[in-house]
Write an enzyme that holds these catalytic residues in place. Sequence first.
Site, PDB file in Angstrom:
ATOM      1  N   ASN A   1      -3.085  -1.646  -8.202  1.00 35.68           N
ATOM      2  CA  ASN A   1      -4.362  -2.953  -6.826  1.00 35.68           C
ATOM      3  C   ASN A   1      -4.493  -1.798  -5.730  1.00 35.68           C
ATOM      4  O   ASN A   1      -4.136  -0.779  -5.144  1.00 35.68           O
ATOM      5  CB  ASN A   1      -3.765  -3.427  -6.485  1.00 35.68           C
ATOM      6  CG  ASN A   1      -4.381  -4.479  -5.794  1.00 35.68           C
ATOM      7  OD1 ASN A   1      -5.451  -5.144  -5.515  1.00 35.68           O
ATOM      8  ND2 ASN A   1      -2.995  -4.021  -4.042  1.00 35.68           N
ATOM      9  N   GLU A   2      -5.727  -1.495  -5.810  1.00 32.73           N
ATOM     10  CA  GLU A   2      -6.528  -0.887  -4.492  1.00 32.73           C
ATOM     11  C   GLU A   2      -5.918   0.816  -4.190  1.00 32.73           C
ATOM     12  O   GLU A   2      -5.394   0.828  -3.049  1.00 32.73           O
ATOM     13  CB  GLU A   2      -6.166  -2.166  -3.070  1.00 32.73           C
ATOM     14  CG  GLU A   2      -6.626  -2.904  -3.184  1.00 32.73           C
ATOM     15  CD  GLU A   2      -6.196  -4.197  -1.807  1.00 32.73           C
ATOM     16  OE1 GLU A   2      -6.624  -3.535  -1.104  1.00 32.73           O
ATOM     17  OE2 GLU A   2      -7.488  -5.472  -1.634  1.00 32.73           O
TER      18      GLU A   2
END
EC number: 3.2.1.37
Lengths: 504, 504, 504, 504
Positions: free
Chosen positions: C158-159
């Site tokens: 994630n990110e």
Amino acid sequence: MRIVVPQQPTAPLSDAWRTCVGTGRLDLALRRDYQESLALTQREIGFRYIRGHGLLSDGMGVHRPYEHAGERRVRHAFTYLDQVVDAYLELGIAPFLELGFTPSQLASGEDTVFWWKGNITPPADEKEWAELVRAVLRHLIDRYGLDQVREWPIEVWNEPNLPIFWTGGQDGYHRLYEVSALAVKEVDAGLQVGGPSLAPGYRDEWIQRFGAFVEDRDLPIDFVSRHAYSSGPERHVPFGTHQTLMPASALLEQFAAPRQQLAGTRLAGLPLHITEFNSSYRPDNPIHDTAFHAAYLAPVVAGGGDVADSFSYWTFCDVFEEVGIPTALFHGGFGLLTHRQIKKPAYHLYAFMAQMGDAVLARGEDHLVTRHGDGRVTVLAWAPADPAGGDPVDGHTVRLSLPVGSPGARGSAFCRRRSVSEEDGNVWAAWCEMGRPLAPTGRRLDALREAAEPGRSHRSVPVTGGRADVDLVLRRHEVTFLEITPVVDETPEWWDAGRLLGDR
Amino acid sequence: MRIVVPQQPTAPLSDAWRTCVGTGRLDLALRRDYQESLALTQREIGFRYIRGHGLLSDGMGVHRPYEHAGERRVRHAFTYLDQVVDAYLELGIAPFLELGFTPSQLASGEDTVFWWKGNITPPADEKEWAELVRAVLRHLIDRYGLDQVREWPIEVWNEPNLPIFWTGGQDGYHRLYEVSALAVKEVDAGLQVGGPSLAPGYRDEWIQRFGAFVEDRDLPIDFVSRHAYSSGPERHVPFGTHQTLMPASALLEQFAAPRQQLAGTRLAGLPLHITEFNSSYRPDNPIHDTAFHAAYLAPVVAGGGDVADSFSYWTFCDVFEEVGIPTALFHGGFGLLTHRQIKKPAYHLYAFMAQMGDAVLARGEDHLVTRHGDGRVTVLAWAPADPAGGDPVDGHTVRLSLPVGSPGARGSAFCRRRSVSEEDGNVWAAWCEMGRPLAPTGRRLDALREAAEPGRSHRSVPVTGGRADVDLVLRRHEVTFLEITPVVDETPEWWDAGRLLGDR
Amino acid sequence: MRIVVPQQPTAPLSDAWRTCVGTGRLDLALRRDYQESLALTQREIGFRYIRGHGLLSDGMGVHRPYEHAGERRVRHAFTYLDQVVDAYLELGIAPFLELGFTPSQLASGEDTVFWWKGNITPPADEKEWAELVRAVLRHLIDRYGLDQVREWPIEVWNEPNLPIFWTGGQDGYHRLYEVSALAVKEVDAGLQVGGPSLAPGYRDEWIQRFGAFVEDRDLPIDFVSRHAYSSGPERHVPFGTHQTLMPASALLEQFAAPRQQLAGTRLAGLPLHITEFNSSYRPDNPIHDTAFHAAYLAPVVAGGGDVADSFSYWTFCDVFEEVGIPTALFHGGFGLLTHRQIKKPAYHLYAFMAQMGDAVLARGEDHLVTRHGDGRVTVLAWAPADPAGGDPVDGHTVRLSLPVGSPGARGSAFCRRRSVSEEDGNVWAAWCEMGRPLAPTGRRLDALREAAEPGRSHRSVPVTGGRADVDLVLRRHEVTFLEITPVVDETPEWWDAGRLLGDR
Amino acid sequence: MRIVVPQQPTAPLSDAWRTCVGTGRLDLALRRDYQESLALTQREIGFRYIRGHGLLSDGMGVHRPYEHAGERRVRHAFTYLDQVVDAYLELGIAPFLELGFTPSQLASGEDTVFWWKGNITPPADEKEWAELVRAVLRHLIDRYGLDQVREWPIEVWNEPNLPIFWTGGQDGYHRLYEVSALAVKEVDAGLQVGGPSLAPGYRDEWIQRFGAFVEDRDLPIDFVSRHAYSSGPERHVPFGTHQTLMPASALLEQFAAPRQQLAGTRLAGLPLHITEFNSSYRPDNPIHDTAFHAAYLAPVVAGGGDVADSFSYWTFCDVFEEVGIPTALFHGGFGLLTHRQIKKPAYHLYAFMAQMGDAVLARGEDHLVTRHGDGRVTVLAWAPADPAGGDPVDGHTVRLSLPVGSPGARGSAFCRRRSVSEEDGNVWAAWCEMGRPLAPTGRRLDALREAAEPGRSHRSVPVTGGRADVDLVLRRHEVTFLEITPVVDETPEWWDAGRLLGDR
């Protein structure tokens, strides 16, 4: 002798046994006890259709003539029909529509059948009848969609060969069939209509004459229907009836009869629906409540799909009022369930069938073995049930060599077994031990509900060469279900049962 | 020898056994599995209070310091506490509040206990701690009413005599007790506060010193609490622990100890709550999952009310994370239920107790007989459970002559029996037969749920002179429940079972 | 000017808006409030997938190393994962799997993100990570079937472009993607893997480098993912954050960006999933709770399907703990629902969308008009929402000429309308009027739940030439839903409203 | 003029309005729609008793004569009665027993009333009737306990002064009363029996003669009962009836009449139950479905407790078949609910009453103000409803100065308001707009259910000197409920609404 069950299926298991089930008159479907009973039945058995009388009778309130501006008109009202069909569909079951009986304001006479007074006389006005049929079907299509209603068979009347159900005689029935079938097809050619819904053992020749009539007039017909019962003459006691029974094979013969009787006609190739069957046709015969009844019907339910496209157990529950409102919790009603969702042994026969796989590995006079998509093997086995009363107490044994896992597999299998018999899951016996209370209180209902659950056991069996030997020793009137699953052993290497109570 | 159970009660049956039950840390109560497990427990057992750790720990999010306008302030937040207490009350159970552990931003150190890291150091600021205690209680009173909160006991900390639970030493605990008890009473003098919640078998002398401290300082105290466990040294395997057990009587001795230790002080007369008890204190000891465990605890549960006002089984379910998240469905957790509401044998011991009457007719080393308001007689009986492993396989027999109906009555009685043993209601055995799957699929969970149900049977027994003789033959590690009800016979005079299959 | 909506559809309505929704970390899915919130959401909106962090973090308890026989081994445990996925599937939603974060015992460092401490360092052992990925997927396939798991997208991390989420840098992410994607495909080539899940507005060039890396190494990739947020710099107050917002069109631009950035590469043609979007990326920004928010997002939800295959609202409910446990019922959480299933205005935007038809008749900057299979026409319209605060109080009007029934039809139509605005369905306003209680009691929760329902009205409009003119006058920040159905008039000819109070 | 509502209560609010409610014949209680309607009613209103016809009629199946051993005997069967009473008690309502009508096999003639054919002729055999009464009561006592049954009033017959309900004349009724009352007291002297259940406006002198008869013969009597209706002559249309109405005050006069008529007798001091009341006594008068009806009845419901101990709205729902099965969803039935739990305006009048406090602060011709135990103040207000049709369109205003919080308090209060009127919560109007569909489909039922909800709003009002001024401007035929709660302001000092869209 041990039966060596093959690894590979011999045939699919027909769905005929669960295609349809019977019900008391349709407006009983408005009741909570009925709906809760049907919900339970659908959750654990899962029938596809439900068929009952009274669709057009006064209790459903459909046919409503009135006067306005000096003339007779008819309003067709669907207040209750919508509630009934909504409930059915919500519970995952569809109606098998039976056109009948005559609304009292359309009837040509006053003869009625049953405590609830279904009018059995021909319609006084064929046009108004046809319009009634069309109005009902159009409304159902509006509300539920044409695709769905095309799946709902439409049967014309019920047992017209019995004078207690129809005063119009055979020609009168033929006329009713013609008017009704044409009305159905006028609404939509894809709707399915059929008949003649004959009762067994009386004027059996009606079916051939019906076939000839339909062929001669080239009338629409999408399926053939009849009923099957195996009971003898009635002996009455207050609130009850006793009857002898024929062997269960008589039911299978009745299922098979129409295709033979109609051989050579266009009708012989049509779907054949046994739209009612049971042992006794009386709703006050205690045989329906017994462990005997499940064992007696087991070979019929396991094998009926060979000879008919459906055979509909009459009826799923004891919310039923044909001979009056039942006066006792157990009163010999037809139901798989009695009031308040209490399960009779025959309920479990159906619930066990619903746990079987869809491919038949073996079938015999006392067993059925199936395989599931995920590889599990399941067995239904039953003890003999002799209507002459000659059954052994206990000990009928079914010896099987069952395939488990892949060929050659070694290890163990987990067996889960459920049984009903004179001893287990026999709620009627518990009720007798309680002193046959007409209206048991809540605490006793709980005890009965508990007694109605099947006996349950589990064990581990060894597997060698991809096979497990299982000996099913059956009690008197036992019907048993066995599921066998190969074990994948996840026991950790450090496990030592001897250390449970510590290192002493 | 047959025990002749008297017609009239000798004593009321104490409710101590169901007064309280233990739980994993409070924020686990937010979970669905937990709440469904508690709902089942309350429906079938019905405890009055529930006690667990973590009320003030970070996972509940109550203590929330922040900076504003250049100064430290504290917001007290009840987002989760309200959800937890709402759920408890909705399920008919009330909190037994345990003040602890220290919120991390109020702690004087970084020592923690458990996988979930409860901070075990004394509060860094006594005023902020006291304000926290008062804020929680005031909020509960606002939300639930003073009458209700006055019924909820408030215990100061958990097992402070163990260094793993409290780094503050005995004087530190005394100080914490003083600050906390005074804070409680400042909110309302009618709130009930107590302690010292001591663990067994270590620094047992703390209780006398605690008593002296409270007396010397004239501090408020409304009840005395301690814990009881009967297990020996830990032997570890991966994901598990084995321990020897003392005889069950050791638990009853631990229950009784505080009143003896405090004899002569003001505290001796206070209510005595055993706020935790079990055999092993380890949440990974498979003994908790066994049939042995139910039989072992039966005399404790049946008799503990003689010596304590409550004794709280630690814990009602396996939603519990002290040594980490369980890696297998059966992992030796404390729970009466494991995950997904699967009932262990000890669950049934409690469920059977919940079916007993409120007046004791007889009690012995292997049985308890009670009478209900409506006249029913119920029996709890159990086979011996020897922690040295010397139990007979089967056959321990309890012979009773039970009073049924009015003195002198004749006729029959309906007996309903439920049992758990090595054979019946032993889901752990079924799981072992399945190969001990860590994470069983849905179908296997169904089979386990089925295997977890007790064995059930019913029969009719003759009654003469107002008495029925019942021989309870018990299987290995069986705990059995029997209900006997006099029969009022409503069988009609015309009933003849011989006519069931007709007049042949 | 009146918009004349055509009779025939111009295009299907894309399902992208409901394809996915965000959630707090996966173990929150064990909670009752969460599950009840999701049940409500699914009943009234019906998302297809759900995506959240923490699948492999400690709170799920999957990765469980231990020592045995002197060596390190890993048990993969699925106690919680099974409960979470079972719950999702039971509620009709499937997981959009995000591989992350690193289990603490597999991590190369101690850096964590969020209050719940997700470890953001690269795995210390790539083989153990790959085995973990494979074990999870194999277990899911065993339990839920390969066909089903092939439908569940698998996103790597994630990110990673934000240092707060990943300490490994871009090369480290590329390596993680490679190891993970290959592990996925080793289990089954039909599983769908993708990335790089980039956050907006920081190191935007990562996407091109990721595309080049995947192409160069010829790695498997089935979809491209990124995130979109439209908020400016953070201004903090205790327990809250304020931010400016860009116009809503900025979100649509972010949705569209990856296809432009990857133009000319193999990745440009892949499905594009915006796996998170919202206005503010802060879970404590009160803008999420407002009527403004629904109107602001309306054009995004109505039109985002033009540029992406899904855009996942972050998040469906406020059971969420990234910056700590919320201290007030309304706390600026992302949720469409706050705690206890209370609906924010943006919830209704989605619920209105779920009532729209599947064919677009017209779309404009303030409206969307659709037609249903059964002929009904539905309208979604919204007032302007200016992040600079310049919105008019009331009165924005959408004038439509809507097709009703067959061309040329005359008569009337039934209009049913639901609205949220500053006045209607604005629970946050009611909560402010109540004095912003942190923890409202049950009675106040009821009042809030009532205030959260949209305004509702109905009326009859005339139809001429198969058209009805409808003027939707909108209040400040209103989002409104209109359903228009042609009337079949069944009023009997004798009906006379003037006789209701009798013939006076 | 503003009404200054006092701070302190003037009187308790009588529970007479909710003491009893009417129902269609008892066996309709077996139905699901009925039970779901009653469940809703109990949840939102909460009546104490329910009274309907048909307890002893054939549809309940209680009286079951049979022949055995050559003689007539009677079995008393409780299959349905138990289901009905179980359902009532489960829903928190108790039966108000009405002894009637005559079972057909005990009747002296064939006259019947209603579509469902209740037999209205005197019992052919008084002993068998008395035995029937005793058997029913003994069974109820066995099943539900004496304490409970003693709370259930027992009324002898229904409206015997009308020849359509009783062919036995006044002397015949006196004889029936005597036999029945003595049978009741023979079972238990603590059971409550009463009568004479007279219809209004016909042979009103019967009550005095009944009083004299009871006094002369010194018969047991525990309460006096009669009915009240305010409608004029019937004008029929197909499936409907129109009638003029008297002013609502006529109902209050009818309630009050018996105490005046019986003045000076022993009966004057007995509890007085109006066991039926409504505007029209016809189940096909559309006035029952209107907003007018709620406003018309508001002063009766708010004030009837001054003159009677109960007044039972006839009936709670439209599951009712006296003039046949309803042919349309709205058909002018008596029900507070029509089929499928759709709420008519009068339902909300009762639901609003159920939200009022138990102490009256003020009462006037258009309002009632109460205080709750927790300090909240609630208002019921209503617009005028003139049966001559002269009501203003909108704008009737009730101006109140309400006490809020402690005397002298300053700040604000939260007002929550619900209303039904011609515009709001008027489902019948929505149904008319839909074209009056006889049998609406599921989607339309949803729209109707939505339209049936009251209008809702909330706002903040300023409080000064412990008072808030509230002007309730009412729409045509509005009945409105207002709850006002003092606000405790928890808004943090740092809150600044101007920062919601950031610091621009």
